[in-house]
Design an enzyme around this catalytic site. Structure first.
Site, mmCIF file in Angstrom:
data_model
loop_
_atom_site.group_PDB
_atom_site.id
_atom_site.type_symbol
_atom_site.label_atom_id
_atom_site.label_comp_id
_atom_site.label_asym_id
_atom_site.label_seq_id
_atom_site.Cartn_x
_atom_site.Cartn_y
_atom_site.Cartn_z
ATOM 1 C CG ASP A 1 -58.205 33.548 12.131
ATOM 2 O OD1 ASP A 1 -57.984 33.531 13.350
ATOM 3 O OD2 ASP A 1 -57.532 34.223 11.329
ATOM 4 C CB VAL A 2 -61.070 31.089 17.096
ATOM 5 C CG1 VAL A 2 -62.471 30.893 16.532
ATOM 6 C CG2 VAL A 2 -60.332 29.753 17.096
ATOM 7 C CD GLU A 3 -56.013 35.727 14.921
ATOM 8 O OE1 GLU A 3 -54.990 36.336 15.290
ATOM 9 O OE2 GLU A 3 -56.149 35.224 13.788
ATOM 10 C CE1 TYR A 4 -59.486 36.036 23.916
ATOM 11 C CE2 TYR A 4 -57.249 35.384 24.461
ATOM 12 C CZ TYR A 4 -58.600 35.318 24.702
ATOM 13 O OH TYR A 4 -59.073 34.517 25.711
ATOM 14 C CB THR B 1 -53.283 35.987 11.311
ATOM 15 O OG1 THR B 1 -53.013 35.807 9.933
ATOM 16 C CG2 THR B 1 -54.641 36.603 11.454
#
Length: 343
Positions: free
Chosen positions: A227-230, A38
């Site tokens: 918000d969960v992401e690498y 993002t």
């Protein structure tokens, strides 16, 4: 990095960042930045000079303080004595999702909100074919400090009917534009909610407390978002097992649901979803990032509420690029969805 530097770096991570592995399945591996990251992670336009973090909150004038919900006791694991002893963080355990008999926010359904047609442009347009988000009725944006000063009334008339605003990340970082964006978006008539960027080297309970401390419990607000992401730009290089990821998320989401009276929405990107969330958390609403294809191709079988279809949007009211999103439904379904959130 030369091999001889690894032990020192690893020890520093243990003492300073609390990156103690709590599962035999947890691993520490180098990460490459996700192409689906993002724009809250990478700046795309000039930003305010304010720094992010506790020091910023302490240095701000009283009216700019973000601790609206009152003080949160400092977790024992992060007190100076505990840090000196390098005490490992306790494991979080999932708790049952509890919604109070009397919700934390009592509201009554309001009047129907005006829906503006989208007038956004895109610096890198994608041909989605017959499944184009442009054919959908209710568009919106998500913003953070990286969008700088925003002309919210102008942005709304360009088609931003809702906005998700970056509030916090980790257990001690605040977005210095959050309070202003939160206030100005409401004044412009947008439906808005707040999101938290999850940090895998802090306990979930601490992160939930930090979000609750800084995001007001307010009638009419959209559900909070995790918000969960690498993130290859993060100082935290941990990649946890699927079970540990789900455990930490559940602790965080349970605390937010109990406090705000709304089930949180999960934002994620394709690579993180494939590794950790496919087939999981079926009772939670999802907000899916998919900037090159329809979500049905990137997230087969997953139901969703919001689709982030571009990270390169252009609009009057914002300098530089902005993330573009769409609600999964027509205008009547949007109004009904809002009414259910307010009842």
């Amino acid at each position: 990095m030369r091999f001889s530097a690894v032990p020192a770096m690893f020890l520093a991570c243990l003492v300073l960042a609390g990156c103690t592995s709590s599962s035999a399945l947890d691993t520490i591996v180098p990460q490459q930045p996700s192409r689906e990251t993002t724009s809250s992670v990478i700046p795309t336009s000039p930003v305010p000079s304010a720094s992010v973090g506790v020091a910023q909150a302490q240095a701000a004038p009283p009216q700019e303080m973000l601790a609206w919900a009152g003080p949160v006791p400092e977790p024992e694991a992060f007190r100076p004595a505990a840090r000196a002893a390098a005490t490992p963080m306790p494991l979080e355990r999932p708790v049952a999702a509890i919604v109070p008999a009397t919700p934390a926010v009592l509201t009554t359904p309001g009047t129907r909100t005006r829906v503006y047609g989208h007038r956004f442009r895109d610096a890198k347009p994608i041909n989605f074919g017959r499944a184009s988000p442009r054919k959908m009725a209710v568009h919106g944006v998500d913003v953070s400090r990286w969008q700088g000063e925003i002309d919210w009334p102008k942005l709304r008339t360009q088609g931003a009917n809702f906005a998700y605003i970056k509030a916090t990340d980790g257990g001690d970082h605040l977005d210095p534009m959050f309070k202003k964006n939160w206030r100005k978006a409401k004044e412009a008539g947008l439906k808005r909610g707040a999101y938290h960027f999850f940090y895998w080297c802090r306990t979930a309970g601490e992160q939930a407390d930090w979000f609750i401390r800084n995001v007001p419990r307010e009638a009419g607000a959209l559900p909070p978002v995790i918000d969960v992401e690498y993130n290859g730009e993060s100082s935290c290089k941990r990649r946890l097992s699927r079970a540990r990821v789900l455990e930490k998320m559940q602790v965080f989401m349970d605390k937010l649901e109990a406090h705000y009276g709304q089930r949180p929405i999960i934002y994620t990107a394709p690579d993180f979803y494939a590794d950790n969330l496919s087939g999981e958390l079926l009772n939670y609403p999802f907000w899916l990032r998919s900037v090159a294809a329809h979500p049905s191709k990137r997230y087969p079988g997953r139901k969703w509420v919001f689709w982030q279809y571009s990270g390169s949007g252009l609009s009057h009211g914002v300098e530089g690029k902005i993330d573009l999103n769409v609600f999964h439904g027509d205008e009547n379904e949007w109004q009904n969805w809002l009414a259910r959130r307010a009842s």
